[in-house]
Scaffold this motif. Structure first.
Motif, short mmCIF file in Angstrom:
data_model
loop_
_atom_site.label_atom_id
_atom_site.label_comp_id
_atom_site.label_asym_id
_atom_site.label_seq_id
_atom_site.Cartn_x
_atom_site.Cartn_y
_atom_site.Cartn_z
N HIS A 59 -17.86 19.26 16.99
CA HIS A 59 -18.44 20.30 16.00
C HIS A 59 -18.01 21.66 16.01
O HIS A 59 -18.36 22.48 15.59
CB HIS A 59 -19.31 19.25 15.43
N SER A 60 -18.97 21.82 17.19
CA SER A 60 -19.61 23.25 17.85
C SER A 60 -18.95 23.88 18.74
O SER A 60 -20.29 24.51 19.64
CB SER A 60 -20.90 22.44 17.97
N ASP A 131 -25.49 19.03 9.33
CA ASP A 131 -24.53 18.95 9.31
C ASP A 131 -23.44 19.56 8.05
O ASP A 131 -22.40 18.47 7.67
CB ASP A 131 -24.14 18.13 10.56
#
Length: 309
Positions: A59-60, A131
């Protein structure tokens, strides 16, 4: 005359050295689960590589210059798609070779995240920094946890490898057939393994397992979708504690490598067990059976906690 065999051997060696060496197709995947599927199809003709290091969040993740070069240079590149690896689209614009977003393949079964509710996401407000990759209506990108999706991905990989390396097309198709057969066997085994666990309450910190739950009849009782950087307020901790009290004996699953400190706070004094679910196969060996091992481990991790309730 006695030197003739030596001369012939020397000539033969020179001829062999002059022949071009066939290089294996360079396959790169964004995350390890896709690498494990690729390893099953490329088995015997090469080993796929993976972009994200162990423990990194898809995700990051922040790409390094060396990562960008690897993406650019790979012959075949596979990623899940927008909604998971948000750091990739811009980099992929400069690629000349195929870049396959597996979520866009025909035949994929895709889920979408449901609307948030206080019962399932009691910590969801401005305090928590939820998130945003899991917003309602967005595609749930953890699609590799459904065996049928893995088979669709494997079929695409076999097709691409056959085009890139036609001399070994038969090998890739044979590997695909073997993978499909192992999937059928694995699916039956996991259904038998998980059947006694249905209905037992559990909570997760990350809504990442819905595909696996759907396939095998499990259902989480709630999601403690906490930001890694922002701790929820006291009201939300109290709401989560209330959920756990109502559930009675239950499991809380986090993901390796780090267990959230909140797990200990929430479970203190309650009949709650803490355990981990590894959806990325962090500890799984990369080989032809690696993907089956990932799913088998996941079933064992569910069972290891829920069977003790």
């Amino acid at each position: 005359m006695s030197f003739r065999p030596v001369a012939l051997l020397t000539a033969a060696c020179a001829l062999l050295l002059s022949l071009p060496v066939r290089a294996e197709v360079s396959v790169l995947t964004s995350i390890k689960p896709l690498q494990l599927i690729a390893a099953a199809i490329q088995d015997g003709e090469g080993t796929p590589d993976v972009l994200l290091p162990p423990g990194a969040s898809p995700h990051s993740y922040s790409l390094r210059p060396s990562d960008i070069r690897r993406v650019r240079d790979a012959q075949l590149f596979y990623w899940v798609g927008q909604g998971l690896e948000n750091f990739l689209p811009k980099v992929l614009e400069s690629r000349k070779g195929p870049s396959v977003a597996v979520q866009d393949q025909a035949g994929m079964h895709l889920r979408k995240f449901a609307d948030f509710s206080e019962s399932n996401h009691p910590d969801h407000d401005d305090e928590t920094g939820h998130d945003h990759d899991h917003r309602p209506g967005m595609i749930d990108a953890h699609l590799w946890l459904l065996p049928a999706n893995a088979q669709v991905i494997a079929a695409r990989m076999a097709e691409d490898l056959a085009i890139a390396d036609p001399a070994n097309a038969t090998r890739y198709q044979a590997n695909l057939k073997a993978f499909d057969e192992r999937m059928e066997t694995l699916d039956a085994r996991l259904k038998q393994r998980i059947e006694p666990l249905k209905g037992k309450p559990f909570f997760v910190f990350h809504e990442a397992f819905d595909y696996f739950e759907e396939a095998y009849g499990l259902r989480h009782a709630g999601v403690f979708a906490v930001s890694a950087d922002v701790q929820p307020g006291a009201r939300h901790v109290a709401a989560m504690r209330t959920q756990l009290q109502k559930a009675g004996p239950s499991c809380i699953f986090s993901e390796p490598p780090i267990r959230p400190r909140l797990a200990d706070t929430l479970s203190q004094g309650l009949p709650v067990r803490l355990a981990e679910l590894d959806d990325l196969g962090v500890g799984v060996k990369v080989d032809a059976q690696g993907y089956e091992k990932l799913l088998g481990n996941l079933a064992d991790e569910f069972a290891g906690c829920l069977e003790k309730l």
